[in-house]
Scaffold this motif. Structure first.
Motif, PDB file in Angstrom:
ATOM      1  N   GLY A   1       2.056  15.517   9.541  1.00 57.61           N
ATOM      2  CA  GLY A   1       1.905  14.059   9.479  1.00 57.61           C
ATOM      3  C   GLY A   1       0.631  13.635   8.794  1.00 57.61           C
ATOM      4  N   ARG A   2       0.246  12.379   9.044  1.00 53.54           N
ATOM      5  CA  ARG A   2      -0.930  11.794   8.402  1.00 53.54           C
ATOM      6  C   ARG A   2      -2.209  12.557   8.761  1.00 53.54           C
ATOM      7  NH1 ARG A   2      -0.816   5.752   7.565  1.00 53.54           N
ATOM      8  NH2 ARG A   2      -0.091   5.672   9.723  1.00 53.54           N
TER       9      ARG A   2
ATOM     10  N   SER B   1       6.274  13.342   8.351  1.00 49.94           N
ATOM     11  CA  SER B   1       6.439  11.974   8.852  1.00 49.94           C
ATOM     12  C   SER B   1       6.461  11.030   7.650  1.00 49.94           C
ATOM     13  CB  SER B   1       5.267  11.604   9.757  1.00 49.94           C
ATOM     14  OG  SER B   1       4.093  11.464   8.966  1.00 49.94           O
TER      15      SER B   1
ATOM     16  N   GLN C   1      11.286  13.705   4.597  1.00 51.25           N
ATOM     17  CA  GLN C   1      10.994  12.765   5.694  1.00 51.25           C
ATOM     18  C   GLN C   1      11.998  12.880   6.844  1.00 51.25           C
ATOM     19  OE1 GLN C   1       9.955   8.718   4.614  1.00 51.25           O
ATOM     20  NE2 GLN C   1      11.071   7.939   6.387  1.00 51.25           N
ATOM     21  N   VAL C   2      11.434  12.993   8.033  1.00 52.93           N
ATOM     22  CA  VAL C   2      12.245  13.066   9.251  1.00 52.93           C
ATOM     23  C   VAL C   2      12.111  11.731   9.975  1.00 52.93           C
ATOM     24  CG1 VAL C   2      12.412  14.174  11.521  1.00 52.93           C
ATOM     25  CG2 VAL C   2      11.921  15.556   9.495  1.00 52.93           C
ATOM     26  N   GLY C   3      13.231  11.183  10.440  1.00 49.40           N
ATOM     27  CA  GLY C   3      13.146   9.955  11.231  1.00 49.40           C
ATOM     28  C   GLY C   3      14.230   8.960  10.910  1.00 49.40           C
ATOM     29  N   GLN C   4      14.031   7.782  11.433  1.00 49.02           N
ATOM     30  CA  GLN C   4      15.012   6.702  11.326  1.00 49.02           C
ATOM     31  C   GLN C   4      15.429   6.444   9.880  1.00 49.02           C
ATOM     32  OE1 GLN C   4      13.461   3.030  12.860  1.00 49.02           O
ATOM     33  NE2 GLN C   4      15.222   1.861  12.177  1.00 49.02           N
TER      34      GLN C   4
ATOM     35  N   GLY D   1      -0.310  16.893  13.630  1.00 55.57           N
ATOM     36  CA  GLY D   1      -0.856  15.670  13.041  1.00 55.57           C
ATOM     37  C   GLY D   1       0.153  14.555  12.944  1.00 55.57           C
TER      38      GLY D   1
ATOM     39  N   SER E   1       1.869  11.436  15.269  1.00 53.34           N
ATOM     40  CA  SER E   1       1.575  10.729  16.524  1.00 53.34           C
ATOM     41  C   SER E   1       2.800  10.607  17.433  1.00 53.34           C
ATOM     42  CB  SER E   1       1.020   9.339  16.213  1.00 53.34           C
ATOM     43  OG  SER E   1       1.969   8.586  15.474  1.00 53.34           O
TER      44      SER E   1
ATOM     45  N   GLN F   1      10.111   5.639  15.422  1.00 54.80           N
ATOM     46  CA  GLN F   1      10.943   5.868  14.231  1.00 54.80           C
ATOM     47  C   GLN F   1      10.938   7.339  13.831  1.00 54.80           C
ATOM     48  OE1 GLN F   1       8.402   3.670  14.327  1.00 54.80           O
ATOM     49  NE2 GLN F   1       9.245   1.620  13.979  1.00 54.80           N
TER      50      GLN F   1
ATOM     51  N   LYS G   1      -4.808  16.171  18.059  1.00 59.08           N
ATOM     52  CA  LYS G   1      -6.155  16.164  18.668  1.00 59.08           C
ATOM     53  C   LYS G   1      -6.290  15.102  19.752  1.00 59.08           C
ATOM     54  CE  LYS G   1      -8.341  13.116  15.296  1.00 59.08           C
ATOM     55  NZ  LYS G   1      -9.279  12.932  14.229  1.00 59.08           N
ATOM     56  N   ASP G   2      -5.311  14.172  19.777  1.00 59.62           N
ATOM     57  CA  ASP G   2      -5.358  13.088  20.757  1.00 59.62           C
ATOM     58  C   ASP G   2      -4.415  13.405  21.929  1.00 59.62           C
ATOM     59  OD1 ASP G   2      -5.211  10.753  22.177  1.00 59.62           O
ATOM     60  OD2 ASP G   2      -4.363   9.540  20.542  1.00 59.62           O
TER      61      ASP G   2
ATOM     62  N   GLY H   1      -5.778  19.734  20.149  1.00 59.94           N
ATOM     63  CA  GLY H   1      -6.829  20.388  19.375  1.00 59.94           C
ATOM     64  C   GLY H   1      -6.785  19.972  17.924  1.00 59.94           C
ATOM     65  N   ASN H   2      -7.766  20.459  17.186  1.00 54.91           N
ATOM     66  CA  ASN H   2      -7.870  20.155  15.762  1.00 54.91           C
ATOM     67  C   ASN H   2      -6.904  21.041  14.978  1.00 54.91           C
ATOM     68  OD1 ASN H   2      -8.595  19.736  13.134  1.00 54.91           O
ATOM     69  ND2 ASN H   2     -10.783  20.148  13.424  1.00 54.91           N
ATOM     70  N   LEU H   3      -5.977  20.405  14.300  1.00 52.13           N
ATOM     71  CA  LEU H   3      -4.942  21.177  13.598  1.00 52.13           C
ATOM     72  C   LEU H   3      -5.522  22.069  12.510  1.00 52.13           C
ATOM     73  CD1 LEU H   3      -3.922  19.979  10.534  1.00 52.13           C
ATOM     74  CD2 LEU H   3      -3.304  18.081  11.981  1.00 52.13           C
ATOM     75  N   PHE H   4      -6.668  21.658  11.944  1.00 55.38           N
ATOM     76  CA  PHE H   4      -7.248  22.457  10.859  1.00 55.38           C
ATOM     77  C   PHE H   4      -7.752  23.810  11.371  1.00 55.38           C
ATOM     78  CE2 PHE H   4      -7.343  18.164   9.169  1.00 55.38           C
ATOM     79  CZ  PHE H   4      -6.802  18.370   7.916  1.00 55.38           C
TER      80      PHE H   4
HETATM   81  P1  FAD Z   1      -0.107   8.496  12.475  1.00 56.52           P
HETATM   82  O1  FAD Z   1       0.647   7.626  13.398  1.00 56.52           O
HETATM   83  O2  FAD Z   1      -1.261   7.947  11.769  1.00 56.52           O
HETATM   84  O3  FAD Z   1      -0.537   9.759  13.333  1.00 56.52           O
HETATM   85  C1  FAD Z   1      -1.399  10.755  12.887  1.00 56.52           C
HETATM   86  C2  FAD Z   1      -1.681  11.657  14.068  1.00 56.52           C
HETATM   87  O4  FAD Z   1      -2.444  12.770  13.639  1.00 56.52           O
HETATM   88  C3  FAD Z   1      -2.463  10.982  15.188  1.00 56.52           C
HETATM   89  O5  FAD Z   1      -1.758  11.119  16.403  1.00 56.52           O
HETATM   90  C4  FAD Z   1      -3.781  11.736  15.236  1.00 56.52           C
HETATM   91  O6  FAD Z   1      -4.286  11.901  16.556  1.00 56.52           O
HETATM   92  C5  FAD Z   1      -3.383  13.066  14.650  1.00 56.52           C
HETATM   93  N1  FAD Z   1      -4.509  13.768  13.998  1.00 56.52           N
HETATM   94  C6  FAD Z   1      -5.376  13.292  13.074  1.00 56.52           C
HETATM   95  N2  FAD Z   1      -6.229  14.240  12.685  1.00 56.52           N
HETATM   96  C7  FAD Z   1      -5.910  15.354  13.389  1.00 56.52           C
HETATM   97  C8  FAD Z   1      -6.446  16.666  13.446  1.00 56.52           C
HETATM   98  N3  FAD Z   1      -7.486  17.030  12.684  1.00 56.52           N
HETATM   99  N4  FAD Z   1      -5.888  17.542  14.298  1.00 56.52           N
HETATM  100  C9  FAD Z   1      -4.826  17.206  15.077  1.00 56.52           C
HETATM  101  N5  FAD Z   1      -4.285  15.970  15.062  1.00 56.52           N
HETATM  102  C10 FAD Z   1      -4.810  15.057  14.229  1.00 56.52           C
HETATM  103  N6  FAD Z   1       8.148   7.272  10.407  1.00 56.52           N
HETATM  104  C11 FAD Z   1       8.685   8.501  10.264  1.00 56.52           C
HETATM  105  O7  FAD Z   1       8.022   9.527  10.488  1.00 56.52           O
HETATM  106  N7  FAD Z   1       9.995   8.620   9.842  1.00 56.52           N
HETATM  107  C12 FAD Z   1      10.786   7.553   9.585  1.00 56.52           C
HETATM  108  O8  FAD Z   1      11.951   7.733   9.193  1.00 56.52           O
HETATM  109  C13 FAD Z   1      10.239   6.238   9.758  1.00 56.52           C
HETATM  110  N8  FAD Z   1      10.987   5.145   9.543  1.00 56.52           N
HETATM  111  C14 FAD Z   1      10.436   3.908   9.793  1.00 56.52           C
HETATM  112  C15 FAD Z   1      11.241   2.777   9.654  1.00 56.52           C
HETATM  113  C16 FAD Z   1      10.715   1.528   9.921  1.00 56.52           C
HETATM  114  C17 FAD Z   1      11.605   0.340   9.793  1.00 56.52           C
HETATM  115  C18 FAD Z   1       9.343   1.405  10.290  1.00 56.52           C
HETATM  116  C19 FAD Z   1       8.771   0.058  10.588  1.00 56.52           C
HETATM  117  C20 FAD Z   1       8.566   2.518  10.410  1.00 56.52           C
HETATM  118  C21 FAD Z   1       9.074   3.786  10.142  1.00 56.52           C
HETATM  119  N9  FAD Z   1       8.290   4.920  10.275  1.00 56.52           N
HETATM  120  C22 FAD Z   1       8.887   6.143  10.147  1.00 56.52           C
HETATM  121  C23 FAD Z   1       6.823   4.866  10.431  1.00 56.52           C
HETATM  122  C24 FAD Z   1       6.348   5.080  11.847  1.00 56.52           C
HETATM  123  O9  FAD Z   1       6.312   3.840  12.530  1.00 56.52           O
HETATM  124  C25 FAD Z   1       4.909   5.654  11.843  1.00 56.52           C
HETATM  125  O10 FAD Z   1       4.068   4.822  11.111  1.00 56.52           O
HETATM  126  C26 FAD Z   1       4.805   7.070  11.258  1.00 56.52           C
HETATM  127  O11 FAD Z   1       5.778   7.898  11.842  1.00 56.52           O
HETATM  128  C27 FAD Z   1       3.408   7.627  11.527  1.00 56.52           C
HETATM  129  O12 FAD Z   1       3.269   8.873  10.932  1.00 56.52           O
HETATM  130  P2  FAD Z   1       2.212   9.914  11.494  1.00 56.52           P
HETATM  131  O13 FAD Z   1       2.536  10.240  12.897  1.00 56.52           O
HETATM  132  O14 FAD Z   1       2.122  11.028  10.518  1.00 56.52           O
HETATM  133  O15 FAD Z   1       0.838   9.106  11.365  1.00 56.52           O
END
Ligand code: FAD
Length: 333
Positions: free
Chosen positions: A222-223, A249, A263-266, A280, A282, A286, A302-303, A318-321
């Motif tokens: 993820g992000r 994500s 991409q995995v999800g809705q 990484g 959250s 979706q 990490k959270d 923990g820290n994914l890195f």
């Molecule tokens: P974030 O929510 O930013 O999470 C990043 C995570 O990484 C955090 O939990 C953080 O604690 C963790 N992190 C950061 N640094 C580290 C580290 N060093 N070590 C360990 N952990 C760390 N999302 C999808 O995935 N798929 C979909 O199909 C999808 N469809 C959507 C459709 C609609 C209509 C909408 C409105 C949204 C959609 N989304 C979808 C987006 C979704 O709402 C989230 O924004 C998205 O899933 C967040 O991606 P993420 O978890 O990678 O990022």
């Protein structure tokens, strides 16, 4: 009297099954039957009654012969015409509609894939019926279950339409066995519709790794990965150590860390592997909509309060890195 009632019900059910006649639309690409579309056969079998397969394209006889071996299919309708190679819905939909009318199918099933989503609503419109999308269970001849609101509510729909046009969620129905059947192959009707749409080209992401949609293990990032370089450096070796497919994500895809097809999800793919390991991510609803049916969910974040831990069977805070390379090394050993 209970026994009598039961016998009556059984008779009713088998009389009913005899009237049912289902079509499973089989997807082929480059002359190869797509195994994911065999889930449509399983869904059709759940209803009882006769099940027919449908294939169209150039040189499709080989695909038809492959389909004829699929367990549970009694007949294969085949249309040999290069016009249907890429399943352009503008001409494939009238083709399918004509064949449905001719054979008087009561139910038509296709996967809820790009192919099915592109095709089936048009077929339903041509037949003047409602299309029933993305079902996960069949409760009866006219009653189907489907998730709505990204899987937050489950809807049971009852349709009074004479023909049911249905797409199925592949993860909810196992693929039918590829062997053990001996269906008869017949030629279908070809309306030869003249269309104004032309297939020009496609640009497919190629990978030697297991396909995300059908892989038994998936590693997703993820992000939290921060960049494409880090995604490739951290996630890919873990996936290779496990022999897993790769997912991401939407935030990772939108940030350019991973290809859109991952991409995995809705709004991405639905997966239900034996193992879904993510780092990484959250755990936004979706995202969960596309992976929460996985058999084992493992998460690294990490959270400690990240929502992904509410669905995870195994969690590591923990820290994914640090944690992911450590895990990769251990797996290699
Ligand atoms: P974030 O929510 O930013 O999470 C990043 C995570 O990484 C955090 O939990 C953080 O604690 C963790 N992190 C950061 N640094 C580290 C580290 N060093 N070590 C360990 N952990 C760390 N999302 C999808 O995935 N798929 C979909 O199909 C999808 N469809 C959507 C459709 C609609 C209509 C909408 C409105 C949204 C959609 N989304 C979808 C987006 C979704 O709402 C989230 O924004 C998205 O899933 C967040 O991606 P993420 O978890 O990678 O990022």
């Amino acid at each position: 009297s209970l026994r009598l009632l039961r016998t009556f019900k059984q008779q009713q059910r088998s009389a009913f099954a005899r009237l049912l006649s289902s079509l499973a639309v089989l997807e082929q690409r480059e002359g190869k039957l797509q195994s994911a579309s065999l889930s449509a056969v399983t869904a059709a079998q759940k209803l009882g009654g006769q099940v027919t397969g449908f294939v169209a394209g150039s040189g499709v006889r080989l695909v038809a012969e492959e389909a004829a071996k699929v367990k549970g299919l009694e007949k294969i309708i085949m249309i040999e015409n290069a016009a249907y190679d890429k399943a352009l819905p503008e001409n494939y939909a009238p083709l399918l509609a004509e064949n449905i009318k001719k054979e008087q199918f009561t139910h038509v099933f296709a996967g809820h894939s790009a192919f099915g989503k592109n095709l089936m609503p048009r077929v339903a419109a041509l037949l003047d019926v409602q299309q029933i999308s993305d079902i996960t269970a069949i409760e009866g001849e006219d009653t189907f279950v489907r998730p709505i609101y990204a899987g937050n509510a489950i809807l049971t729909v009852q349709s009074s339409d004479k023909i049911k046009i249905i797409t199925i969620r592949g993860t909810a129905f196992a693929a039918a066995e590829a062997n053990g059947g001996s269906a008869e192959i017949i030629n279908g009707v070809d309306p030869n519709v003249q269309i104004k749409t032309e297939w020009l080209s496609e640009d497919l992401a190629k990978s030697d790794r297991p396909d995300l949609a059908t892989a038994s293990k998936v590693v997703s990032g993820g992000r939290g990965l921060k960049s494409k370089e880090d995604f490739d450096r951290i996630i890919l070796p873990l996936a290779d150590a496990l022999g897993a497919g790769i997912g991401a994500s939407r935030a990772a895809v939108d940030s350019g860390f991973a290809d859109n097809s991952l991409q995995v999800g809705q709004t991405g793919k639905n997966v239900a592997p034996q193992l879904y390991l993510c780092a990484g991510i959250s755990g936004a609803i979706q995202h969960l909509a596309g992976m929460k049916d996985s058999k084992v969910i493992a998460a690294i974040n990490k959270d400690a309060d990240a929502p992904i831990f509410q669905v995870a069977d195994v969690g590591l805070v923990g820290n994914l890195f640090e944690k992911v390379p450590e895990l990769t090394e251990k797996l290699k050993q």
